[in-house]
Write a protein that holds these residues in place. Structure first.
Motif, short mmCIF file in Angstrom:
data_model
loop_
_atom_site.label_atom_id
_atom_site.label_comp_id
_atom_site.label_asym_id
_atom_site.label_seq_id
_atom_site.Cartn_x
_atom_site.Cartn_y
_atom_site.Cartn_z
N TYR A 172 2.32 21.97 40.46
CA TYR A 172 1.89 23.33 40.72
C TYR A 172 0.78 23.68 39.74
CZ TYR A 172 2.16 28.38 41.59
OH TYR A 172 1.87 29.68 41.94
N VAL A 173 -0.24 24.39 40.23
CA VAL A 173 -1.29 24.93 39.37
C VAL A 173 -1.38 26.42 39.63
CG1 VAL A 173 -2.57 22.76 39.28
CG2 VAL A 173 -3.14 24.45 41.03
N GLY A 174 -1.71 27.17 38.60
CA GLY A 174 -1.80 28.61 38.76
C GLY A 174 -2.71 29.24 37.73
N GLN A 175 -2.82 30.54 37.84
CA GLN A 175 -3.59 31.33 36.90
C GLN A 175 -2.93 32.68 36.74
OE1 GLN A 175 -6.88 33.74 37.99
NE2 GLN A 175 -7.03 32.78 40.02
N THR A 176 -3.22 33.33 35.64
CA THR A 176 -2.67 34.66 35.39
C THR A 176 -3.51 35.37 34.34
OG1 THR A 176 -0.69 35.92 34.78
CG2 THR A 176 -1.04 33.83 33.63
N ASN A 177 -3.44 36.68 34.34
CA ASN A 177 -4.05 37.44 33.26
C ASN A 177 -3.02 37.77 32.18
OD1 ASN A 177 -2.55 39.39 34.54
ND2 ASN A 177 -4.24 40.80 34.91
N ASN A 178 -1.75 37.37 32.40
CA ASN A 178 -0.68 37.63 31.44
C ASN A 178 0.35 36.51 31.55
OD1 ASN A 178 1.67 38.53 30.12
ND2 ASN A 178 1.25 40.67 30.61
N LEU A 179 0.18 35.48 30.74
CA LEU A 179 1.04 34.31 30.82
C LEU A 179 2.51 34.64 30.55
CD1 LEU A 179 1.34 31.27 31.21
CD2 LEU A 179 0.85 31.00 28.77
N LYS A 180 2.76 35.47 29.56
CA LYS A 180 4.14 35.82 29.22
C LYS A 180 4.88 36.38 30.44
CE LYS A 180 6.68 38.46 25.77
NZ LYS A 180 7.08 37.46 24.81
N ARG A 181 4.23 37.28 31.17
CA ARG A 181 4.83 37.89 32.36
C ARG A 181 4.99 36.85 33.47
NH1 ARG A 181 2.19 38.99 36.57
NH2 ARG A 181 0.21 39.24 35.50
N ARG A 182 3.95 36.05 33.70
CA ARG A 182 3.96 35.14 34.85
C ARG A 182 5.00 34.04 34.73
NH1 ARG A 182 4.61 34.55 39.50
NH2 ARG A 182 3.39 33.13 40.76
N VAL A 183 5.19 33.49 33.53
CA VAL A 183 6.20 32.43 33.41
C VAL A 183 7.60 32.97 33.68
CG1 VAL A 183 4.81 30.92 31.93
CG2 VAL A 183 6.35 32.60 30.88
N GLY A 184 7.84 34.22 33.33
CA GLY A 184 9.12 34.84 33.64
C GLY A 184 9.28 35.09 35.13
N GLU A 185 8.20 35.45 35.81
CA GLU A 185 8.26 35.68 37.25
C GLU A 185 8.64 34.42 38.01
OE1 GLU A 185 4.95 39.29 37.50
OE2 GLU A 185 4.38 37.25 38.11
N ASP A 237 9.24 33.79 25.83
CA ASP A 237 9.24 34.14 24.40
C ASP A 237 8.27 33.28 23.61
OD1 ASP A 237 11.21 35.98 25.00
OD2 ASP A 237 12.85 34.66 24.39
N ARG A 238 7.86 32.16 24.16
CA ARG A 238 6.96 31.24 23.45
C ARG A 238 5.49 31.53 23.69
NH1 ARG A 238 9.30 25.33 24.70
NH2 ARG A 238 11.35 26.01 25.36
N PHE A 239 5.19 32.43 24.63
CA PHE A 239 3.81 32.70 24.99
C PHE A 239 3.43 34.14 24.75
CE2 PHE A 239 4.66 29.06 27.91
CZ PHE A 239 3.73 28.19 27.37
N ASN A 240 2.15 34.36 24.50
CA ASN A 240 1.60 35.70 24.40
C ASN A 240 1.11 36.15 25.76
OD1 ASN A 240 1.97 35.85 21.58
ND2 ASN A 240 0.10 34.66 21.25
N GLU A 241 0.63 37.36 25.81
CA GLU A 241 0.10 37.93 27.05
C GLU A 241 -1.37 37.53 27.19
OE1 GLU A 241 0.95 42.09 26.64
OE2 GLU A 241 3.10 41.76 26.75
N VAL A 242 -1.62 36.22 27.38
CA VAL A 242 -2.98 35.71 27.43
C VAL A 242 -3.39 35.37 28.86
CG1 VAL A 242 -2.91 34.79 25.08
CG2 VAL A 242 -2.21 33.34 26.98
N PRO A 243 -4.70 35.48 29.15
CA PRO A 243 -5.20 35.04 30.45
C PRO A 243 -5.41 33.53 30.42
CG PRO A 243 -6.99 35.96 29.16
CD PRO A 243 -5.73 36.11 28.33
N CYS A 244 -5.00 32.86 31.48
CA CYS A 244 -5.09 31.40 31.45
C CYS A 244 -4.96 30.79 32.83
CB CYS A 244 -4.01 30.82 30.55
SG CYS A 244 -2.35 31.06 31.22
N VAL A 245 -5.21 29.50 32.89
CA VAL A 245 -4.80 28.66 34.00
C VAL A 245 -3.70 27.76 33.47
CG1 VAL A 245 -6.97 28.73 35.28
CG2 VAL A 245 -6.61 26.95 33.56
N TYR A 246 -2.84 27.26 34.36
CA TYR A 246 -1.74 26.44 33.89
C TYR A 246 -1.34 25.40 34.93
CZ TYR A 246 1.00 29.81 36.64
OH TYR A 246 1.49 30.60 37.65
N LYS A 247 -0.66 24.37 34.44
CA LYS A 247 -0.15 23.29 35.27
C LYS A 247 1.34 23.16 35.01
CE LYS A 247 -2.75 20.39 33.02
NZ LYS A 247 -3.45 19.19 32.54
#
Length: 135
Positions: A52-65, A27-37
């Protein structure tokens, strides 16, 4: 910001502050493309330790996954996040090619510290980028 320099591509990443990885993190993130730690407190000092390091084209979806054991196939990561004592920092990266290079560079950097739970088979096989790991 990406720019060319002798010896390769440099990318300046603008990292967010670390946020606690809670169940409502999506809920705190938008559907943005990013890398993350993803980091946890280091038991030996007051610092955070990237696990852990990762990347996504949709942060909102990936953090939920990452919070869904039926989707997240890295059980160790799922357990770390589910413990309720993990944090995430993100940097927006628009193109897939740049995300691949940034993720590979993050993995290369943090794996030398020996704490990552990433599956190395899921890291892109691309050239490293010269990036900053913190602001």
């Amino acid at each position: 910001m990406v720019f060319l320099k002798a010896g390769g591509i440099n990318m300046i990443l603008i990292w967010s502050d670390y946020l606690e990885y809670l169940n409502d993190i999506g809920d705190r993130f938008n559907e943005v493309p990013c890398v993350y730690k993803i980091a946890i407190p280091n038991p030996n000092n007051q610092n955070l330790m990237v696990v852990y390091v990762g990347q996504t084209n949709n942060l909102k979806r990936r953090v939920g996954e990452h919070l869904n054991i039926d989707i997240e196939n890295n059980e160790e990561l799922f357990n770390i996040i589910s413990s309720g004592n993990s944090f995430i920092s993100v940097a927006i990266v628009r193109t897939q090619q740049e995300r691949d290079g940034a993720e590979k560079s993050l993995y290369n950097h943090y794996s030398q510290l020996g704490e990552l739970v990433n599956d190395p088979n899921h890291i892109p096989n691309v050239p490293l980028l010269n990036i900053n790991f913190n602001n």
